[in-house]
Write an enzyme that holds these catalytic residues in place. Structure first.
Site, PDB file in Angstrom:
ATOM      1  N   LYS A   1       2.054  -6.103  -1.952  1.00  0.00           N
ATOM      2  CA  LYS A   1       1.425  -7.430  -1.865  1.00  0.00           C
ATOM      3  C   LYS A   1       1.967  -8.331  -2.972  1.00  0.00           C
ATOM      4  O   LYS A   1       2.229  -9.514  -2.751  1.00  0.00           O
ATOM      5  CB  LYS A   1      -0.106  -7.297  -1.959  1.00  0.00           C
TER       6      LYS A   1
ATOM      7  N   GLN B   1      -8.945  -4.114  -3.543  1.00  0.00           N
ATOM      8  CA  GLN B   1      -8.231  -3.123  -2.747  1.00  0.00           C
ATOM      9  C   GLN B   1      -9.168  -1.964  -2.382  1.00  0.00           C
ATOM     10  O   GLN B   1      -9.770  -1.338  -3.252  1.00  0.00           O
ATOM     11  CB  GLN B   1      -7.009  -2.597  -3.534  1.00  0.00           C
TER      12      GLN B   1
ATOM     13  N   ASP C   1      -9.434 -11.701   2.325  1.00  0.00           N
ATOM     14  CA  ASP C   1      -9.406 -10.528   3.197  1.00  0.00           C
ATOM     15  C   ASP C   1     -10.334 -10.715   4.398  1.00  0.00           C
ATOM     16  O   ASP C   1     -10.331  -9.898   5.322  1.00  0.00           O
ATOM     17  CB  ASP C   1      -9.853  -9.296   2.381  1.00  0.00           C
TER      18      ASP C   1
END
Ligand code: NAD
Length: 304
Positions: free
Chosen positions: A54, A98, A123
């Protein structure tokens, strides 16, 4: 007949170019680049690899990153402190925690995600953003489901993977009126949100899951199949019809240590009209959509 292969690596690279162009123009105009904060807790090798990827993609797109790495022994309060600080930081447009969190912290994931400011939830997992999706509203949609939709657009367009196109604007947003879609899997992360995105495009959606009776017969009806299960090669060639678009979200590690999907790619590719590979399919698009959402969040901040 062999299917159209939907190359996620190629499509993600075109998205990256688009995002990079927009980031450059907007950074010059506003004097600052979009910012993405990534919080990694523990040292799970797969999570570390994802976070590393990422960071690299963000750099290619012109997005600045703010990395926080915490030990697996970090407390919920410690993680919350970082989330709150990023919520307040005006240089941060997107916050990604994460997942999965290590050990007992995993049961705190929902609380921690709910602590992220909804407008920075790139997200798309915050209950507020998921509620907006249910209402057919909102801007930040979760990245993997969004990547699935972009793959379906590619499948239904005249553009082929590898074509020399300048922008993803050349791939029209598909209207799925009259199409039957079957999503296998009902998770909050993939199955449910992708079902709502398909519905938003006017598809007739069936959500299948572990308790569905005669799954193969249900899937055989589908013009669009989205497999998000986590079971190696569950979907076989006699589960699909020749016009079906097959999107494989699954990531499974084989006994040999390689990655493979929920769809028996080699045989299904001979039986359907378009298919995503694993690796090199939806996973690549998930990261590109994270950058897309970070840019959207930045643009929303700049327009205030
Ligand atoms: P999950 O375990 O939360 O959900 C799996 C779903 O599959 C459940 O709803 C369950 O009912 C259903 N299921 C299980 N066994 C079944 C069976 N035999 N028949 C029909 N349905 C069955 O998983 P998830 O988080 O939704 O992820 C699904 C897969 O997608 C995993 O392999 C995961 O690694 C992968 N994934 C990939 C990406 C990506 O970027 N490519 C992102 C997220 C998840």
């Amino acid at each position: 007949m062999s299917a159209k292969i939907l190359d996620g690596k190629w499509l993600a690279s075109i998205y990256e170019q688009d995002i990079h162009r927009q980031c450059q123009t907007l950074s010059e105009k506003f004097g600052s680049a979009p910012g993405l904060a990534v919080i990694l807790v523990g040292d799970n090798p797969a999570s570390k690899a994802y976070v590393g990827r990422k960071g690299k993609v963000a750099a290619r797109c012109g997005i600045q990153t703010f990395d926080t790495r915490l030990a697996a022994s970090a407390s919920k309060e410690e993680i919350l402190e970082h989330i709150v600080a990023f919520n307040k930081n005006p240089e941060v447009d997107g916050i990604l925690l994460q997942l999965p969190l290590p050990g007992e912290l995993s049961s705190e994931s929902d609380d921690l995600i709910a602590a992220i400011a909804p407008e920075k939830d790139v997200d798309g997992l915050h209950p507020f953003n998921q509620g907006l999706l249910l209402q057919g509203k909102g801007v930040l949609r979760s990245c993997t489901p969004l990547g699935v939709m972009k793959m379906i657009d590619l499948a239904l367009s005249d553009v082929k993977s590898g074509d020399d196109i300048e922008s993803t604007d050349q791939i029209p947003v598909a209207d799925l009126s009259g199409k039957k879609a079957v999503v296998i899997g009902r998770s909050v992360l993939v199955g449910k949100p992708v079902s709502f995105l398909l519905l938003e495009r006017n598809a007739t959606v069936t959500i299948a899951h572990s308790r569905t009776k005669d799954l193969s017969a249900v899937v055989r009806e589908a013009d669009i199949v989205v497999a998000a299960v986590g079971k190696e090669h569950l979907v076989k060639s006699d589960w699909v019809h020749s016009n079906a678009i097959v999107i494989d979200v699954g990531i499974n590690r084989t006994e040999q240590g390689t990655l493979t999907g929920d769809v028996a790619f080699d045989e299904v590719a001979q039986a359907c009209s378009a298919i995503t590979p694993v690796p090199g399919g939806v996973g690549q698009m998930t990261v590109a959509m994270l950058m897309h959402n970070t840019l959207l969040s930045y643009m929303a901040r700049m327009s205030q």
